[in-house]
Enzyme design. Structure first.
Site, PDB file in Angstrom:
ATOM      1  N   LYS A 279      50.129  57.042  38.964  1.00 27.14           N
ATOM      2  CA  LYS A 279      49.675  57.107  40.235  1.00 27.14           C
ATOM      3  C   LYS A 279      49.754  58.666  40.053  1.00 27.14           C
ATOM      4  O   LYS A 279      51.168  59.230  40.315  1.00 27.14           O
ATOM      5  CB  LYS A 279      49.506  56.355  40.986  1.00 27.14           C
ATOM      6  CG  LYS A 279      48.254  54.910  41.282  1.00 27.14           C
ATOM      7  CD  LYS A 279      49.056  53.929  41.722  1.00 27.14           C
ATOM      8  CE  LYS A 279      48.628  52.814  41.885  1.00 27.14           C
ATOM      9  NZ  LYS A 279      47.516  52.194  41.451  1.00 27.14           N
ATOM     10  N   ARG A 353      44.090  42.995  36.481  1.00 29.99           N
ATOM     11  CA  ARG A 353      43.561  42.562  35.963  1.00 29.99           C
ATOM     12  C   ARG A 353      44.021  40.848  35.052  1.00 29.99           C
ATOM     13  O   ARG A 353      43.233  40.127  34.708  1.00 29.99           O
ATOM     14  CB  ARG A 353      41.579  43.085  35.872  1.00 29.99           C
ATOM     15  CG  ARG A 353      42.397  43.727  35.149  1.00 29.99           C
ATOM     16  CD  ARG A 353      40.776  44.802  34.499  1.00 29.99           C
ATOM     17  NE  ARG A 353      41.010  45.882  35.728  1.00 29.99           N
ATOM     18  CZ  ARG A 353      39.433  46.393  36.385  1.00 29.99           C
ATOM     19  NH1 ARG A 353      38.600  46.686  35.243  1.00 29.99           N
ATOM     20  NH2 ARG A 353      39.798  47.362  37.426  1.00 29.99           N
TER      21      ARG A 353
END
Length: 504
Positions: A279, A353
């Protein structure tokens, strides 16, 4: 734990002559009840004059501050507006209590007496009215502070509140519930507020002690056990960290609870750097809060256990750090999950996920739950789609989805149902594996694809996926909490569990 002490709520029949601050709970244009009327007479009509303006009490949570005359032992009187009688709800009462707590704290007051008279037009019992105002006061008073040197350090800041106007078993039960809810919310907030060097996979189990004290069984699965269970997706998420991942299994079964549990799965990424798909700095700053889903499950179990709710709950927390290193998960890796399905990885910053895939399968196959609910700070796209008002809800069960949305409206944690359709599976096709772990264009509505991916690991159980991204933190003070962690989801799920339990 660096958090405020829990307030003390006591009951009384009448206003004590020793009360330093008296708070009168009043709706607009309904007139004073007998206690307030008698107190107004004692004060020479100051209360009635202050409320003579029809607009004075319209805005719920506004406070009218009065200085008592010398003839009265009470120093201050505050009239807490509850708004129009027909608009009073449990949520509006809690928010009014939060605004009252902020008002009193600004003046250094920690021992108010709350006075409630019968209120015409309000369809709530007096015990519930007082309890919900007390809940708002507790939630607003919560403070996380790790400073060793600060003004007032060491002083007793415990809030002591006397409740006048309702007594007996109804108030006792109502206070027991709101105190348990506040305990759960406050602890979930503390977990999220903790810096990442204080909460990580190596010591997460140490922070679960309040659950043990509440009678919740805790089982910790280490990396070796996860390997035996085939949880390679979770292991891959944590493979770049020096701290290996773990799974916490939490079990609570109240007296008279059914055999088949409700299962709650929480994403517990203690810090998310994005892995090799790292990020930017601005995105990374709040990533200590990427375990907000796991914190909410912890808070929910505390809230239910401490009130002795007769329910059967299982919590499964996937705990990891997503870090870049030579051993980290890589784009185009293919992983065999615990379900046996293979997954082709693309963006390593879509790690949640993967973690949830193994935890959902584990919860479904080990515990045979009636319903599975997962909570996760999962996708940026749900925030872009819904803004700051709603969190995303996906479900395979229409009735449960409607119940949860209604519960969220009751407590002020709002959800909007988003599509869960087999057509999204087309975007998850891989030429080399059973699934690719996100759609080709993550900027094009990724949240429904994430939900579609997760459904493949629920073993066809009734299932709800709550994407609470951007709801875990607030950068401003709100009526029910200061800036920092929100514990979003705890109150909605507690309300849903209690309502559905009473319906069955």
């Amino acid at each position: 734990m660096p958090q405020s002490p829990a307030p003390v709520f006591e009951t009384a029949d009448e206003i004590s002559s020793e009360a330093s601050v008296v708070v009168i709970l009043q709706t607009a244009l309904t007139g004073f009840g007998p206690r307030a009327a008698a107190f107004d007479a004692e004060m020479g009509g100051i209360l009635s004059r202050a409320c003579s303006d029809p607009a004075a009490l319209i805005e719920s949570g506004s406070c009218i501050d009065l200085i008592a005359p010398q003839s009265v032992s009470t120093k201050r009187v505050v009239i807490l507006a509850l708004g129009k009688a027909e608009a009073v709800t449990t949520l509006s009462l809690a928010r009014a209590g939060g605004l009252l707590a902020a008002h009193l704290e600004g003046k250094g007051e920690c021992a108010p007496t709350l006075v409630l008279d019968p209120i015409a037009g309000v369809d709530l019992p007096g015990a519930e009215i007082l309890a919900r105002v007390a809940l708002g006061m507790r939630l607003r008073r919560y403070r996380f502070d790790m400073r060793n040197r600060r003004q007032g350090a060491g002083a007793d800041r415990t809030l002591r509140v006397k409740l006048v106007g309702a007594r007996g078993p109804d108030l006792t039960a109502a206070l027991a519930r709101i105190n348990a809810i506040a305990d759960g919310v406050e602890y979930a907030r503390t977990l999220v507020n903790l810096p990442p060097n204080h909460l990580h996979p190596d010591n997460f189990h140490d922070h679960l002690e309040p659950l043990r004290e509440a009678g919740i069984d805790i089982e910790m699965l280490d990396a070796a056990q996860l390997k035996e269970l085939g949880m390679n997706a979770l292991l891959a998420v944590g493979s770049g960290s020096a701290r290996p991942p773990r799974v916490a299994v939490l079990r609570y079964r109240g007296k008279g609870a059914p055999a088949q549990p409700l299962a709650f799965v929480g994403k517990g990424v203690c810090f998310d750097s994005g892995g090799l798909c790292i990020k930017g700095g601005a995105q990374m700053f709040d990533m200590k809060a990427d375990m907000g889903g796991a914190a909410a499950v912890v808070g929910l179990l505390i809230a239910l256990a401490r009130q002795g709710s007769p329910v059967h709950i299982v919590g499964v927390l996937g705990i990891a750090e997503n870090m870049p290193s030579g051993t980290a998960l890589k784009p185009r890796d293919i992983i065999t999950t615990a379900s046996g399905q293979t997954v082709e990885v693309f963006d390593t910053d879509a790690e949640g996920r993967l973690l949830l895939a193994d935890c959902l399968h584990y919860a479904a196959t080990r515990f045979n739950p009636l319903v599975i609910v997962d909570l996760a700070t999962l996708t940026y796209s749900v925030t872009r789609g819904l803004g700051s008002i709603f969190a995303g809800l996906f479900s395979t069960d229409d009735a449960i989805a409607s119940q949860m949305i209604a519960a969220g409206e009751t407590v002020g944690e709002r959800f909007w149902r988003l599509p869960l359709d087999r057509a999204y599976d087309e975007g998850l096709q891989s030429p080399f594996a059973d699934l690719r772990h996100h759609a080709k264009d993550m900027e094009d509505g990724d949240a429904p694809y994430a939900a579609a991916f997760l459904r493949h690991f629920t073993e066809d159980r009734p299932w709800v996926h709550l994407d609470i991204a951007s709801k875990e933190l607030t950068d401003t003070d709100r009526p029910l909490g200061r800036q920092g962690a929100t514990a979003f989801g705890v109150q909605m799920l507690e309300e849903w569990v209690q309502v559905t339990r009473n319906m069955s």
